[in-house]
Motif scaffolding. Sequence first.
Motif, PDB file in Angstrom:
ATOM      1  N   GLY A 113     -15.478 -58.678 -66.013  1.00  0.00           N
ATOM      2  CA  GLY A 113     -15.738 -58.120 -64.698  1.00  0.00           C
ATOM      3  C   GLY A 113     -14.710 -57.095 -64.282  1.00  0.00           C
ATOM      4  N   SER A 114     -14.974 -56.455 -63.167  1.00  0.00           N
ATOM      5  CA  SER A 114     -14.060 -55.457 -62.619  1.00  0.00           C
ATOM      6  C   SER A 114     -12.787 -56.129 -62.115  1.00  0.00           C
ATOM      7  CB  SER A 114     -14.741 -54.712 -61.470  1.00  0.00           C
ATOM      8  OG  SER A 114     -14.983 -55.600 -60.395  1.00  0.00           O
ATOM      9  N   ARG A 115     -11.761 -55.319 -61.861  1.00  0.00           N
ATOM     10  CA  ARG A 115     -10.500 -55.864 -61.332  1.00  0.00           C
ATOM     11  C   ARG A 115     -10.735 -56.584 -60.006  1.00  0.00           C
ATOM     12  NH1 ARG A 115      -5.373 -53.643 -62.907  1.00  0.00           N
ATOM     13  NH2 ARG A 115      -5.535 -52.599 -64.912  1.00  0.00           N
ATOM     14  N   ARG A 160     -12.260 -63.975 -58.109  1.00  0.00           N
ATOM     15  CA  ARG A 160     -12.431 -65.237 -58.832  1.00  0.00           C
ATOM     16  C   ARG A 160     -11.117 -66.013 -58.891  1.00  0.00           C
ATOM     17  NH1 ARG A 160     -15.100 -63.235 -62.866  1.00  0.00           N
ATOM     18  NH2 ARG A 160     -13.326 -62.878 -64.248  1.00  0.00           N
ATOM     19  N   ALA A 161     -10.003 -65.308 -59.124  1.00  0.00           N
ATOM     20  CA  ALA A 161      -8.702 -65.980 -59.216  1.00  0.00           C
ATOM     21  C   ALA A 161      -8.303 -66.590 -57.875  1.00  0.00           C
ATOM     22  CB  ALA A 161      -7.642 -64.988 -59.689  1.00  0.00           C
ATOM     23  N   VAL A 194     -12.392 -59.950 -60.763  1.00  0.00           N
ATOM     24  CA  VAL A 194     -11.425 -60.866 -61.372  1.00  0.00           C
ATOM     25  C   VAL A 194     -10.470 -61.417 -60.317  1.00  0.00           C
ATOM     26  CG1 VAL A 194      -9.467 -61.001 -62.968  1.00  0.00           C
ATOM     27  CG2 VAL A 194     -11.582 -59.852 -63.676  1.00  0.00           C
ATOM     28  N   GLU A 254      -4.012 -65.846 -62.283  1.00  0.00           N
ATOM     29  CA  GLU A 254      -4.394 -65.491 -63.643  1.00  0.00           C
ATOM     30  C   GLU A 254      -5.542 -64.491 -63.585  1.00  0.00           C
ATOM     31  OE1 GLU A 254      -5.874 -67.553 -67.837  1.00  0.00           O
ATOM     32  OE2 GLU A 254      -5.374 -68.780 -66.093  1.00  0.00           O
ATOM     33  N   LEU A 255      -5.212 -63.224 -63.797  1.00  0.00           N
ATOM     34  CA  LEU A 255      -6.212 -62.160 -63.725  1.00  0.00           C
ATOM     35  C   LEU A 255      -6.780 -61.924 -65.118  1.00  0.00           C
ATOM     36  CD1 LEU A 255      -4.440 -59.656 -61.298  1.00  0.00           C
ATOM     37  CD2 LEU A 255      -5.985 -61.547 -60.785  1.00  0.00           C
ATOM     38  N   ALA A 256      -7.724 -62.756 -65.473  1.00  0.00           N
ATOM     39  CA  ALA A 256      -8.322 -62.670 -66.811  1.00  0.00           C
ATOM     40  C   ALA A 256      -9.816 -62.917 -66.694  1.00  0.00           C
ATOM     41  CB  ALA A 256      -7.676 -63.686 -67.757  1.00  0.00           C
ATOM     42  N   GLY A 257     -10.522 -62.551 -67.759  1.00  0.00           N
ATOM     43  CA  GLY A 257     -11.949 -62.796 -67.786  1.00  0.00           C
ATOM     44  C   GLY A 257     -12.738 -61.515 -67.586  1.00  0.00           C
TER      45      GLY A 257
END
Length: 472
Positions: free
Chosen positions: A24-26, A32-33, A29, A19-22
Motif C-alpha cells: 500500500g501507499s505510505r 494501518r500501523a 501503511v 512498524e511501517l511495513a506491508g
Amino acid sequence: MADSWVNSEGSIGSDLLLELAGPGSRRAVLIRALREAVRDGRLAPGTRLPPYRSLAADLGLARNTVADAYAELVAEGWLTARQGSGTRVARRAAPVASARTPHRAPHRPAEPVHDLRQGQPDAGSFPRSAWLAAARRALNAAPNDAFAPGDPQGRTELRHALADYLGRSRGVRTTPDRIVICSGFAHALRLLTACGVVRGRLAVEAYGLPFHRSVLEAAAVRTVPLPLDADGARTGELTGLSGVRAVLLTPAHQFPTGGPLGPERRAAVVDWARSRDGLLVEDDYDGEFRYDREPVGAVQGLDPDRVLYVGSVSKSLSPAVRLGWMVLPERLVERVLTAKGEREAWASVPDQLTLAELIASGHYDRHVRRMRRTYRDRRDRLVAALAARAPHITATGIAAGLHAVLRLPPGTERSTVKAATWQGLALDGLDAFRHPDAPADAPDGLVVGYATPPDHAFGAALEALCRALPPA
C-alpha cells in the motif's frame, strides 16, 4: 526515560515506535500501523499523539501524508481532534481483550443528533399564533367563490399583497396580473420547462442544488455551468456559450458559496439577455435574510421584460407551506398558465388567503425581522466558536442567508464530512453541490446550515462541529 515513548503527561514523546511495513501507499501503511498500535493497547485511549509535522519528520514522511492519515482516523472514530488539545486516541477506541476476539468497528449513529444541513429554517419558530389569527380573519372575510374551483394564476388577494410586498422589500417591478402563484421553486422550474420558456441549453452557476439540475434534466434541458468567484457568477462568459439563451442565477445570495452578484455582473447579464433575446430566471434565494447591510434588490428591477423572478416562503416561514410565486414578463403569463392547466394541483386557496392576510397585516414583515435577528445571532455564534476553537478555519458567505461555507485545508473535505457523521452531525461537503461538468478547482469546504437546530441545542451542535474539524 530515553526508551519510553509515552511521557508522564499522557502524550507521545519522540520515540513512537511504528512498524511501517506491508503493501500500500505510505498513507495506507501509516494508517494501518496507527490502528494496530491502538488495537493492541500501545496507544491507550486519551493518549495525545505528536503534531503531524513532528511525526512526519521522525518517520521521514510528507506532512500531508501524516495529516491526511490523522484526518482519516478521526473520521473512522479511532482518534479525536480538538483545537488546543491536539489529536488524541478516542476514548471509545479501547484495545481488544484478546487476540482471538474479532475487532468490531464503532457503530455509526443511526440518526444524526444535530442537523446542520443547509436551506432549512428553524421549524420551532413558525409563527403559529399569527398564522392562525390570519387564517381566521382571511376565511371570515373570504367571498364564497374562494371555495369554488380556483384560478390557476392564484388568488387575487395574494397577488395584490405580493405585488406590494415585493416592490417595497425586494425592488421588484410588477403588477398583480404578472404574478403566477406556484408551490415553490421546483414547481416553477417544471412549469417553465413544460411551456417551453426554458428549453435546450440553460446556463447555471457551477455550484447549486443538484435537485434543481435533476428537474431540468428530466425535462431534457441541458445545463451548462458558469464559473464563480467572490462576485458571484462570471456572467461575462455567457457571450461565449453557444446555443444558450437563458440563464438561472441566485443573485441575492449565491447558493451555496455565498455573496451577492456584483453590480457590473448584474448589468452584464441584463445586457446579454437583451442582445440575445434571452431570459434570466432569478431564484431569490435567501433574499430576505441579509445581516451586514441593506438587502440587495432583485435583478428583475433592472428589466422586468427579460427577468423571471421566482420566490417562496420555504425559508422565511416553512418548507411545509407550499407557496411560491413567479413574476413574469407580460408576454409569458398565458404560456405558463396553459402549462399549469385548469385542473393542475395548484397551491391551497385557504393557505393563499392566509398568507395574503399575514402580509397585509404586517405580521409577515415582523416575523421576517425577528428571524433575521435570530439567524444573525446564530451566525455570530458560529463565527465566534470557530475563532475560539478552530481559528485556522474560515467561514465565508456569511453576510446573508441561513448557512456558511467553512473553508478546509486541501484534501480534507471527505474525511471531515465522515468525522462530522461520527460526531452525530448531518451536513454536506461543498463538492456535493458542484455541477458535474464544472472543474473541481474550488477549495475544500463544508456547507453548514445554522438555522435548523433549536436554540437549546445549538451550542452542543457547534461543539460537535468543532470536534469534527481537522486540526491546524
